[in-house]
Design an enzyme around this catalytic site. Structure first.
Site, mmCIF file in Angstrom:
data_model
loop_
_atom_site.group_PDB
_atom_site.id
_atom_site.type_symbol
_atom_site.label_atom_id
_atom_site.label_comp_id
_atom_site.label_asym_id
_atom_site.label_seq_id
_atom_site.Cartn_x
_atom_site.Cartn_y
_atom_site.Cartn_z
ATOM 1 N N ARG A 133 0.723 -0.882 0.128
ATOM 2 C CA ARG A 133 -0.072 0.209 -0.151
ATOM 3 C C ARG A 133 0.692 1.301 -0.137
ATOM 4 O O ARG A 133 0.330 2.205 -0.216
ATOM 5 C CB ARG A 133 -1.029 -0.107 1.356
ATOM 6 C CG ARG A 133 -1.583 -1.114 1.100
ATOM 7 C CD ARG A 133 -2.840 -1.194 2.033
ATOM 8 N NE ARG A 133 -4.084 -2.491 2.579
ATOM 9 C CZ ARG A 133 -4.236 -3.632 1.992
ATOM 10 N NH1 ARG A 133 -2.601 -4.228 2.043
ATOM 11 N NH2 ARG A 133 -5.008 -4.070 1.801
ATOM 12 N N GLY A 189 -1.295 -12.252 -4.797
ATOM 13 C CA GLY A 189 -2.840 -11.805 -5.204
ATOM 14 C C GLY A 189 -2.800 -10.095 -4.579
ATOM 15 O O GLY A 189 -3.529 -9.305 -4.950
ATOM 16 N N SER A 237 -13.019 -9.853 1.632
ATOM 17 C CA SER A 237 -11.691 -9.269 1.695
ATOM 18 C C SER A 237 -11.165 -8.068 1.542
ATOM 19 O O SER A 237 -11.774 -7.306 0.418
ATOM 20 C CB SER A 237 -11.392 -10.062 -0.175
ATOM 21 O OG SER A 237 -10.575 -9.749 -0.673
ATOM 22 N N ASP A 276 -4.571 -15.679 7.151
ATOM 23 C CA ASP A 276 -3.011 -16.167 7.135
ATOM 24 C C ASP A 276 -2.828 -16.946 7.888
ATOM 25 O O ASP A 276 -1.441 -17.541 7.579
ATOM 26 C CB ASP A 276 -2.070 -15.065 5.843
ATOM 27 C CG ASP A 276 -2.871 -14.257 5.259
ATOM 28 O OD1 ASP A 276 -3.814 -14.657 4.207
ATOM 29 O OD2 ASP A 276 -2.258 -12.710 5.231
ATOM 30 N N LYS A 298 -6.941 -19.337 -1.938
ATOM 31 C CA LYS A 298 -5.168 -18.464 -1.339
ATOM 32 C C LYS A 298 -4.922 -18.665 -2.090
ATOM 33 O O LYS A 298 -4.409 -19.196 -3.357
ATOM 34 C CB LYS A 298 -4.942 -18.654 -0.137
ATOM 35 C CG LYS A 298 -5.790 -18.116 0.599
ATOM 36 C CD LYS A 298 -6.106 -16.823 1.493
ATOM 37 C CE LYS A 298 -6.884 -15.877 1.856
ATOM 38 N NZ LYS A 298 -6.813 -14.519 1.696
HETATM 39 C C1 S3P Z 1 -4.621 -8.542 1.929
HETATM 40 C C2 S3P Z 1 -5.631 -9.613 2.267
HETATM 41 C C3 S3P Z 1 -5.724 -10.655 2.180
HETATM 42 C C4 S3P Z 1 -4.970 -11.243 3.202
HETATM 43 C C5 S3P Z 1 -3.426 -10.488 1.744
HETATM 44 C C6 S3P Z 1 -3.378 -9.722 2.586
HETATM 45 C C7 S3P Z 1 -4.381 -7.488 2.124
HETATM 46 O O1 S3P Z 1 -6.722 -11.404 1.205
HETATM 47 O O2 S3P Z 1 -4.971 -13.489 2.896
HETATM 48 O O3 S3P Z 1 -2.120 -12.294 2.392
HETATM 49 O O4 S3P Z 1 -3.481 -7.510 2.367
HETATM 50 O O5 S3P Z 1 -4.823 -7.063 1.538
HETATM 51 P P1 S3P Z 1 -8.186 -11.763 0.845
HETATM 52 O O6 S3P Z 1 -8.215 -10.037 0.456
HETATM 53 O O7 S3P Z 1 -8.536 -12.586 -0.076
HETATM 54 O O8 S3P Z 1 -8.579 -12.361 2.131
#
Ligand code: S3P
Length: 447
Positions: free
Chosen positions: A38, A106, A176, A329, A356
């Site tokens: 971020r 992701g 999420s 996580d 995941k």
């Molecule tokens: C994250 C959100 C989570 C988490 C990932 C980091 C983030 O994923 O599992 O490791 O930084 O916004 P999800 O948004 O898919 O739950």
């Protein structure tokens, strides 16, 4: 020279963890992954220079830094963890010349889809074999409400930014933070005030950081326990100084290792204690873990503190499903703690674990079974029946998942027989120092 994400060789790198002497010392884990992504993205969307310290220099984050460069920001590394981002401003992204490769991440890919979706440019996203299987419609479909379009629900895919971009009123239906954050980043360049509602209270780093960067953002609690986030578009972000705290999701590995290896005592300093990230600590304490939190203080708008963990006899517990967003996580390593506890640990509400970096529920269950631990898999959870220890001796398939690899290496440090994981190369996506750090505390790893 900036470290850059290294092209991965296709050879698997197995590692074996063996019963270890007591783990002792100070575990300095790296910067928080969520906050690092971020900081780079908001730095790129601000006008002027953002300075970051403690940035996590792991592959996932380095890929996000590369993407910000591809959109036109100047991203400079001054020293370990110390970076500068000269942003191009909201709406100032230029079309990248080449496909953006997010590797395993992701978070990086989904947040960046949001950040560019309301600028009239196109960008093509790809990733490794794991990321190419992960669902992107959860982000892409709500982005179309701003006016963006896309050509494919799985990577590789191209997003074409909205022109013009309209604000939205949208309820996030999956628990999420990535989806929520993508929409907030998109809303920055949409005309008018967007409203994003979340029912599950996922990590709030984007909201906090947007405020610090000067966005007009308000978060209101809703009667049902959810939240509405109101964000004014066509925002002008001012640069910030971001101190990235140490990652509680990385701290989880030495933490659980200290609890299960007899005689251990570890200090893990300056860990992020954001309430939406530390469900694991609450759960482990309910299991009887001896974890002290000391020296609690504020740093960069977040609460941080030092964790002291000592070997503990754990007992099984029912983990409330509502706690899942605050420890999403951490279930792989919690399952390891549960194997060393006495009694049943019941974990529910975990359908998100199936999408995941791997299908974590089935990867955990298979890994536990390979090591003689009794476990029942459910569609959205699992029940581990701990017997105060694990036989070990298993070979664990990690399915390109860093947290599966680290969790089962932790298991091997306290099992009767060694535990081998099939590949540790993915650990570099989030915690490149894991192996040397754990060895330095007393972990016995053998290649
Ligand atoms: C994250 C959100 C989570 C988490 C990932 C980091 C983030 O994923 O599992 O490791 O930084 O916004 P999800 O948004 O898919 O739950």
């Amino acid at each position: 020279m900036s470290p850059s994400p290294s092209p991965r060789s296709s050879a698997l790198r197995p590692l074996t963890a063996r019963g270890s002497r007591p783990l002792r010392g100070v575990a300095l884990v790296a910067g928080d992954k969520s906050i690092s992504h971020r900081a780079l993205i908001l730095g790129a969307l601000a006008v002027g220079q953002t300075r970051i310290t403690g940035l996590l220099e792991a592959e996932d984050v380095l890929n996000t830094a590369e993407a910000m460069r591809a959109f036109g920001a100047t991203v400079t590394r001054d020293g370990p963890g110390t970076w500068r981002v000269d942003g191009v401003g909201v709406g100032g992204f230029a079309a990248p010349d080449a496909t953006l490769d997010f590797g395993n991440s992701g978070t990086g890919s989904r947040l960046v889809m949001g950040a560019m979706a309301t600028t009239p440019i196109a960008a093509t996203f790809t990733g490794d074999a794991s990321l190419r299987k992960r669902p992107m419609k959860r982000v892409l479909d709500p982005l179309t409400k701003f006016g963006a379009t896309y050509d494919n629900a799985l990577m590789p895919l191209t997003v074409t930014g909205a022109n013009p971009a309209l604000c939205i009123d949208y309820e996030v239906t999956v628990a999420s933070a990535q989806v929520k954050s993508a929409l907030l980043l998109a809303a920055l360049n949409a005309a008018g005030r967007s409203r994003i509602v979340q029912r599950a209270l996922t990590r709030d780093h984007t909201e906090k950081m947007l405020k610090a960067f000067g966005a007009d953002i308000r978060v209101n609690a809703l009667k049902d326990g959810g939240e509405e986030i109101l964000l004014m578009g066509e925002a002008e972000l001012k640069p910030c100084v971001v101190e990235v705290p140490r990652d509680p999701s990385s701290a989880a590995f030495p933490l659980v290792a200290a609890l299960i290896v007899p005689g251990s005592e570890l200090t893990i300093p300056s860990v992020l204690l954001n309430a939406r990230r530390i469900g694991l600590i609450d759960t482990l304490r309910e299991m009887g873990a001896n974890i002290e939190i000391v020296n609690v203080r504020e740093s960069g708008g977040e609460e941080i503190g030092d964790l002291i963990a000592r070997h503990s006899q754990l007992k099984g517990v029912d983990v409330p499903a509502g706690r899942a967003p605050s420890m999403i996580d951490e279930y792989p390593v919690l399952a390891i703690a549960a194997a060393f506890a006495n009694g049943r640990t019941v974990m529910n509400g975990l359908e998100e674990l199936r999408v995941k970096e791997s299908d974590r529920l089935s990867a955990i269950v298979a890994g536990l079974q390979a090591n003689g631990v009794s476990v029942e898999e459910r569609p959205d959870g699992m029940v581990v029946t701990g017997q105060g220890g694990a036989k070990g001796g298993g070979h664990v398939a990690t399915h390109m998942d860093h947290r599966i690899a680290m969790s089962f290496l932790v298991m091997g440090l306290a099992s009767a027989a060694p535990v081998t994981v099939d590949d540790v190369s993915m650990i570099a996506t989030s915690f490149p120092e894991f192996e040397p750090l754990m060895r330095g505390l007393g972990a016995d790893f053998a290649a």
